[in-house]
Design an enzyme around this catalytic site. Structure first.
Site, PDB file in Angstrom:
ATOM      1  N   GLY A 152       4.742  -2.950 -29.804  1.00 45.74           N
ATOM      2  CA  GLY A 152       3.608  -2.364 -29.416  1.00 45.74           C
ATOM      3  C   GLY A 152       3.678  -0.814 -29.293  1.00 45.74           C
ATOM      4  N   GLY A 197      -0.640   5.746 -23.086  1.00 46.36           N
ATOM      5  CA  GLY A 197      -0.724   4.600 -22.142  1.00 46.36           C
ATOM      6  C   GLY A 197      -1.923   4.501 -21.269  1.00 46.36           C
ATOM      7  N   GLY A 225     -11.421   0.049 -24.691  1.00 37.44           N
ATOM      8  CA  GLY A 225      -9.951  -0.353 -25.177  1.00 37.44           C
ATOM      9  C   GLY A 225      -8.963   0.004 -24.220  1.00 37.44           C
ATOM     10  N   GLY A 284     -16.491   2.746 -24.701  1.00 36.94           N
ATOM     11  CA  GLY A 284     -15.081   2.541 -25.138  1.00 36.94           C
ATOM     12  C   GLY A 284     -14.416   1.702 -23.892  1.00 36.94           C
ATOM     13  CD  GLU A 332      -2.183   2.161 -32.859  1.00 38.14           C
ATOM     14  OE1 GLU A 332      -2.779   1.086 -33.266  1.00 38.14           O
ATOM     15  OE2 GLU A 332      -2.198   2.771 -31.795  1.00 38.14           O
ATOM     16  CE  LYS A 354      -1.492  13.750 -28.441  1.00 32.60           C
ATOM     17  NZ  LYS A 354      -0.434  12.720 -28.419  1.00 32.60           N
TER      18      LYS A 354
END
Lengths: 445, 445
Positions: free
Chosen positions: A191, A306, A16, A14, A194, A209
């Site tokens: 940004g 982030g 991204g 990944g 989403e 979480k």
């Protein structure tokens, strides 16, 4: 200072936002890790669907593949980093990496929040470890603190701001007096949210979480499905303004408490005192209170998401594993996941104070049946405040309750909805008893 | 869940406030540690000068001695906890425990702040470890975070409120408008300050913690003597009120930054924006910012002192060591202490903005030579404000500077002291550029 150095090979699946951060952190800090820890940390192979992303990140073609199977099959790779998110093929990546005897580092909170028992068992049996610091609180080192520095404590409460998108939205609603929909649209443009904001604004992300952190803190299994969840879509500018006038602030909190009746685990908009440390956490920042019986209140604050903050947590986990591998220390297998040793308390058993805003018909005599509905359910009112927002037909009235039980408040709301005098129950917001977070802590000498 | 259990014996030297907390935490959590971690943690032997303290803590007579040599000589003891503080016999306890092959856990910040290089070398050569989470920030798990979860980062800044006594005094001065001497006397009466408050109010305690934390964070040796130190005795109610009007708050901060010219390490009263997270830390609580190039800003908040919070850190370190011992994992020796790899920057090279309060002769024409003194040293003034505290003879005038170099400001102050128009330079307080703490951090995608 290290006297010897050893190469540890990492595979990354990944590329991204977070995966790109991980590739960059490993490349930029290679020499520091070598000189400070004696670890020659190498990104041996990375996989993603877009080959151009590898070029953008400076990953050599021979270290790139579009097929994740190549990463888990590489016998020289010691640690697999899973950063594609979602259920599939993330589950298969865990399964095959573990079966190949590799440790796994992941930020996949949705998967781990639901299936850590299954994946943890696999790892324990295969003698490898799963690390997930990045799955709860981005760069904030809360998982590490619960697993190490705070282990002397019986943990009492985990509570905090666990989602940056919703905190950004609520912060801007508060500072600019805007309504939810307007800020959400702007946050999407910038940004901070989403295109499909559901996982954030409806509380799924924070609930995952809460599940991960409360399982670790309380040594009992809590899954995302166990966590009561309510998002911020119904929080209005009027509620935020009312809260401010009353000396409160509205935050989306994830809360898990160990109580005599079981684990109280929930995510919902919450009023907290305006001078509380969590009230000062603005924008996309996260902060988590971890309250232990010996340490009392601690709080961990930082970026909850982030590229680089999350990469900090991922690479921190990688270095911990690499340090063991490089020193030839047997890290031991993942401990078997804790079974469920405590029941999950129903939200209906919550006892707290409530803020209830009604839209009522604006005429004399409206209040009598409304107040009677509270009395009938045994919910005691501490204050009533009519807002100056009437349009001649309806107006808002805010009720604050004394400590009440959730199921009784739900009965009040059902009764109110049925009254001709009530146009709608516009908001029900729990006022959190933050002092209760430390109940059971030791008294210092 | 642990499948096997093993006994780990601990020796405890010192049964004061923290030692008492450690004895109680170990006794009260014995069964939890056994069930959760498989560690049968036993306080095998404790020493103190007063036998009645042992009885008070429920320590059996056969597990008590008035001679610390008995503790380090006991061959069954794996870990020695040193909690007597001071230089001697604490140094001898470290030396003989290490020579006997025992790990040492300590909260002795004064000793470790100055001599970690010597003690660390001894431990490295003997193949044992020294743990000191409790020596910096009481219960706040900042040492653990720097050594583990944040290791992927190049650390940029450690800054925060590292002393509870001074934060308590400044908080009460701010909330009640009182002067330093009055609050100190009250704090001593209430037990928040020692009878001899020097170590706290003059900054020694915070400087020791800056030395320990910056050594760990920056991988270079920083000792307490390297840290510039100025306490809070000269902070007045007038300064706090002026700060508030300007949107600032005055805190005693310990600050360590990695700069191109070396390590900037200092403790002094500091003006920070009133909406900064550290400004919300009140009373005896502590909080530390740790800023890394990947993670950005993180903050750790909690009790900086006290019996049980400090015991939480001590026993956390003990359990980490015990976990290795119980699992039969070779913990490895203490790494050799980092040598000095970066110079210490002189306080004279600091560049920041300054708040300077002068007591001046209250007559026409006073300002001209004062302003000239600033200009002569090349220090640019951004604002001048005469306070309404004149007694007919003198009055206060506050000057704010643009960014200036410390040595130039010191020249200004010397020149001002020599002027007939200036009765005294009453206060010089640095205004911290908190944004500079994150200089060098990565920009997120």
């Amino acid at each position: 200072m290290p006297s010897t150095t050893r190469t540890v090979n990492v595979g990354l699946i990944g590329l991204g936002t977070v995966g790109g951060g991980v590739a960059r952190v490993i490349a930029r800090h290679h020499d520091e890790y070598l000189s400070a820890y004696g670890i020659d940390l190498r990104l041996k192979m990375a996989s993603a669907l877009e080959p151009e992303r590898a070029a953008e990140l400076g990953i050599a073609p021979e270290a790139f593949t579009t097929d994740w199977h190549d990463v888990v099959a590489d016998p020289e790779i010691d640690i697999v980093i899973e950063l594609i998110g979602g259920d599939h093929p993330a589950t298969e990546i865990f399964e095959s990496a573990i079966a190949a005897g590799k440790h796994v580092v992941s930020a996949n909170k949705a998967l781990l929040g639901r299936r850590i028992d299954y994946l943890g068992s696999l790892a324990a049996q295969a003698g490898v470890q799963i690390r997930c610091e990045a799955a709860a609180g981005g760069g904030i080192p809360i998982v590490n603190a619960l697993e190490h520095a705070l282990v002397a404590n019986g943990m009492l409460t985990i509570a905090g701001i666990l989602n940056g998108t919703t905190n950004y939205i609520l912060s801007r609603m508060a500072s600019e007096g805007l309504d939810f929909d307007d800020v959400l649209a702007d946050a999407q443009r910038l940004g901070y949210a989403e295109a499909d904001p559901t996982a954030d604004v409806d509380g799924f992300d924070a609930a995952s979480k809460v599940a991960i952190l409360s399982s670790i803190a309380f040594h009992t299994r809590v899954t995302t499905d166990d966590v009561y969840m309510q998002g911020i879509r119904n929080v209005s500018a009027a509620d935020i303004e009312q809260a401010r006038e009353m000396g409160y602030c509205i935050k989306l909190l994830g809360i898990a408490r160990k109580t005599a009746e079981g684990i109280d685990a929930r995510v919902h908009p919450t009023m907290i005192p305006a001078d509380h440390m969590l009230a000062g956490v603005s924008g996309a920042m996260n902060a988590v209170f971890a309250v232990g019986d010996a340490v009392g209140e601690t709080m961990f604050y930082g970026a909850g998401a982030g590229s680089f903050p999350t990469a900090s947590a991922v690479v921190g986990d990688v270095l911990e594993l690499a340090n063991g591998i490089a020193s030839g220390i047997d890290l031991g297998p993942e401990p078997e996941p804790f079974p469920r040793t405590a029941p999950i308390r129903s939200i209906e058993d919550l006892e707290t104070r409530y803020y209830i805003r009604l839209s009522v018909v604006d005429r004399v005599g409206t209040l009598a049946p409304v107040v009677a509905a509270f009395a009938d359910a045994g919910v005691s009112i501490s204050a009533i405040n009519q807002l100056r927002d009437g349009d001649g037909t309806t107006c808002s009235v805010v009720f604050l309750t004394h400590t009440a039980r959730e199921r009784d408040v739900q009965r009040v709301c059902s009764a109110l909805e049925a009254l001709d005098e009530v146009a709608s129950v516009a908001s029900v917001i729990r006022i959190e008893d933050v002092d209760a977070w430390s109940e059971g802590a030791e008294e210092n000498e």
